[in-house]
Design an enzyme around this catalytic site. Structure first.
Site, PDB file in Angstrom:
ATOM      1  N   SER A   1       0.847  -1.191   0.000  1.00  0.00           N
ATOM      2  CA  SER A   1       0.000   0.000   0.000  1.00  0.00           C
ATOM      3  C   SER A   1       0.886   1.247   0.000  1.00  0.00           C
ATOM      4  O   SER A   1       1.661   1.452  -0.925  1.00  0.00           O
ATOM      5  CB  SER A   1      -0.970  -0.034   1.182  1.00  0.00           C
TER       6      SER A   1
ATOM      7  N   ASP B   1      -8.914  -5.072  -6.118  1.00  0.00           N
ATOM      8  CA  ASP B   1      -8.553  -4.049  -5.140  1.00  0.00           C
ATOM      9  C   ASP B   1      -9.455  -2.831  -5.314  1.00  0.00           C
ATOM     10  O   ASP B   1      -9.475  -2.208  -6.367  1.00  0.00           O
ATOM     11  CB  ASP B   1      -7.084  -3.649  -5.338  1.00  0.00           C
TER      12      ASP B   1
ATOM     13  N   HIS C   1      -7.524  -5.335  -1.334  1.00  0.00           N
ATOM     14  CA  HIS C   1      -6.314  -4.544  -1.139  1.00  0.00           C
ATOM     15  C   HIS C   1      -5.199  -5.295  -0.432  1.00  0.00           C
ATOM     16  O   HIS C   1      -4.077  -4.819  -0.392  1.00  0.00           O
ATOM     17  CB  HIS C   1      -6.643  -3.256  -0.386  1.00  0.00           C
TER      18      HIS C   1
END
Length: 706
Positions: free
Chosen positions: A577, A652, A684
């Site tokens: 991320s 995602d 995600h």
């Protein structure tokens, strides 16, 4: 002769492995409970009585504060007998229970909600199978819930439709603003449980974004509403439903419609609703009061502004028994602290102050004169419980044991239970009498990894370029030999609202120990921009994400290179991320330092990220074109050298797949080679047993290329 020699070698090797200890296996991290400390699951107070309970081995166990007596309150067979009388099917385990008061135990089985009083079970609510986002009202026991985009209430006998919006782009009773600003739910019961405030989100003006489900025979598109930075965002209003009249009144929150409605709170007398309203630029907050019956705007109690951003995460908390005094949490002096206000908007006093932050307001003492809260005052990498008398200002640290504490204070403030751990001590649970400090050890967990070959872990600080302390964690390779040279696995996140280096058990997680077992020096540094160090530390990234963060990570690398056992030519970086953004950023800008990089779900260009988070730290692409350009990994793809693996979830909905695909395209356009891997059915992050596959993917990539 050869067979004997081979057998001898196998035996010798086996003895060496046994001497060195067991080794972690990625699959076992998700299937072998014996690797994790035994906890007192679901420990809680039985109202304000002298009892507390927890659950284990399909039993509810009860303890007494005055002595060491513990007894089994209920076993599975007894639980099923009680259920059978209520007409319910037998269960294979006791679900997690909660105590409504000293006599009433509550729990749910699927969408059926029960209570048990004096050994008799009652079905309070039976909700439709599609029901989600449930919340029970105080006093009345009504239950709010959603089905798809509409809001309903169960009174125990019938289902009441609060909304009936046919347009799927209008969503009621659910989280809004993509769960930013401390928003975790979309319904807010009044103190007497007869009025329900709720979010109504109109997303019809937001661009639909395609998420492709490949599990169907013909892949299906499932559109989500995803407002990207600088684009049109959704519009939110707050309704108040009156169960007695069956009518909904909407608060007159005014223009512009693209604003953020956050931190909803009721006044104790149910007359007013308070909302922290934030402008789209997120640099100006108005704390407003509204009439709950008419929806009329009453007044702005106060405002907060900041050149970077204002981020309010907590609703107000009224003092016990008071309708005109409340506690407000704010970072206005640089750290999150507590402020006492009256309902006119007058600041009575700043309750806490210092270069540390309040992490949670827990509650009050029996008289309402003192407050319990957790903070980072003792250490930025620990969490401790404090008591403060608001009249005298006297403050006491109640948790003494070094480490990170998770506390449960009895509602009258006389006792608390804490479960704490540190990097060297597995979790322990204590019962503490606040008045005399008497501490009872409820459970001291044995180290479940004592037979494993783990690397030695240390936490320390180094200096940033501006002389700020940066916390680091280093794990030496298992069976460390100081005469050898070891490669480095640098694990990074680096973004707001996350702190990786903390003084708690298995700090960083078992995957990092797995990498240490494989022979890596494992290193993590919380750079400026990460959380729990104050506003200046975290907000320094404003309008230029990646710049200060990389400078701090390079200070960490400088330290690593000073260690005699680190192989300076074999340093790699991994992150997910924001950490994925950081990993690729470091690889592109410092390819001669970072020989290998792996990045999961990376933000590759902030103009493709969502409005609320993206604009807080970067403003809009129109307001900050240079910042967006210089932070874009896509713009820097031509710099790529060496080995880079990008991993992304195929569905995602946080960092959309387009992000890394656009980077991939830029690499192809610039004739740059990289490796790329998709987890088709994951969002995600990669969860469940597939996470073991992810761990092997990353570790094998390092083994093969570093």
């Amino acid at each position: 002769m050869k067979k004997i020699t081979l057998l001898f070698l196998i035996v010798v090797q086996s003895v060496i492995v046994l001497a060195q200890g067991k080794m972690l296996v990625p699959e076992e991290l998700f299937t072998n409970r014996a690797l994790y400390p035994k906890s007192m699951a679901n420990i809680q107070w039985v109202g304000n009585s002298g009892y507390y309970t927890w659950q284990e081995q399909n039993s509810v166990i009860r303890g007494v504060v005055s002595n060491d007596v513990k007894d089994t309150l209920m076993k599975l067979d007894r639980f099923n007998t009680i259920l059978a009388v209520a007409g319910a099917e037998p269960q294979k385990r006791i679900p997690y229970i909660s105590w409504k008061d000293e006599k009433t135990m509550e729990f749910s089985i699927g969408n059926n909600y029960y209570s048990i009083v004096n050994g008799v079970a009652r079905l309070n609510h039976s909700l439709p199978g599609e029901a989600e986002n449930t919340e029970t009202a105080p006093v009345t026991g009504y239950m709010a819930y959603t089905i798809e985009n509409n809001l309903f209430i169960s009174d125990g006998t019938k289902q009441i439709a609060v909304t009936n919006d046919q347009e799927k782009g209008i969503v009621n009773g659910q989280t809004v603003h993509r769960n930013e600003f401390g928003i975790t739910k979309g319904t807010f019961w009044s103190p007497q449980g007869n009025l329900l405030a709720f979010f109504r989100m109109d997303e019809t003006m937001v661009t639909e974004y395609p998420i492709v489900d490949i599990t169907a025979r013909v892949a299906e598109v499932k559109n989500i509403r995803y407002p990207m930075a600088g684009m049109t965002s959704h519009q939110v209003t707050v309704g108040v439903y009156n169960i007695l009249t069956g009518k909904t009144t909407f608060l007159k929150t005014g223009e512009p419609k693209e604003q953020y409605l956050t931190n909803i709170a009721w006044s104790p007398d149910q007359k007013y609703i308070f909302i922290a309203i934030l402008n789209r630029d997120q640099n100006h907050m108005w704390f407003n009061q509204y009439d709950a019956s008419t929806g009329d705007f009453e007044k702005t109690l106060f405002e907060e502004t900041n050149d970077r951003y204002v981020e309010q995460l907590n609703p107000i908390t009224f003092l016990p028994g008071s309708t005109d005094k409340f506690i407000w949490q704010s970072q206005r002096d640089g750290f999150n602290h507590l402020y006492l206000y009256d309902i006119t908007g007058k600041l009575i006093q700043q309750i806490t102050k210092g270069n540390w932050l309040v992490t949670s307001l827990i509650g009050f003492d029996e008289r309402g004169e003192g407050i319990y809260f957790t903070s980072s005052e003792a250490s930025p990498i620990e969490d401790h419980l404090y008591y403060l008398n608001m009249k005298s200002g006297k403050k006491i640290q109640l948790t003494k044991e070094k480490g990170t504490h998770s506390v449960n204070v009895r509602s009258d403030g006389k006792y608390f239970i804490t479960t704490y751990s540190s990097t060297t001590n597995p979790p322990a649970t204590l019962l503490v009498n606040v008045k005399n400090g008497k501490t009872t050890i409820l459970r001291q967990t044995e180290n479940p990894l004592k037979d494993y070959a783990l690397g030695e872990m240390s936490i320390f600080t180094i200096k940033a370029e501006d002389n700020t302390d940066l916390y680091c964690r280093l794990i030496k390779p298992a069976n460390f030999d100081p005469s050898k040279k070891y490669p480095v696995f640098l694990y990074v996140y680096g973004g707001p609202h996350t702190q990786l280096v903390t003084n708690n058990w298995m700090s960083g997680g078992m995957f990092l120990q797995y990498m240490a077992e494989k022979g890596y020096v494992v290193f993590t540094l919380d750079n400026r921009g990460s959380s729990n160090r104050g506003f200046a530390f975290e907000s320094i990234i404003h309008r230029q994400v990646g710049k200060k963060e990389m400078a701090d990570q390079l200070k960490g690398v400088e330290y690593l290179m000073s260690l005699p056992y680190v192989d300076k030519d074999r340093i790699g970086v991994d992150g997910w991320s924001y950490g994925g953004f950081m990993s690729v950023n470091l690889k592109l800008n410092y390819p001669d330092i970072f020989k290998v990089a792996t990045a999961g779900g990376p933000v590759c260009d902030w103009k493709y990220y969502e409005v609320m988070y993206g604009e807080r730290y970067m403003d809009t692409p129109e307001q900050n074109p240079d910042g967006y350009k210089t932070s874009s990994l896509i713009e820097q793809a031509s710099k790529l050298k060496g080995k880079l693996l990008i991993i992304h979830g195929g569905i995602d909905n946080t960092v959309v797949w387009q992000q890394s695909q656009m980077f991939l395209k830029a690499c192809i356009d610039n004739k740059k080679q990289l490796d790329y891997f998709i987890y088709p059915t994951h969002e995600h992050n990669v969860g469940g047993i597939d996470r073991a596959h992810l761990f092997r993917k990353i570790s094998e990539y390092f083994d093969e290329n570093l």
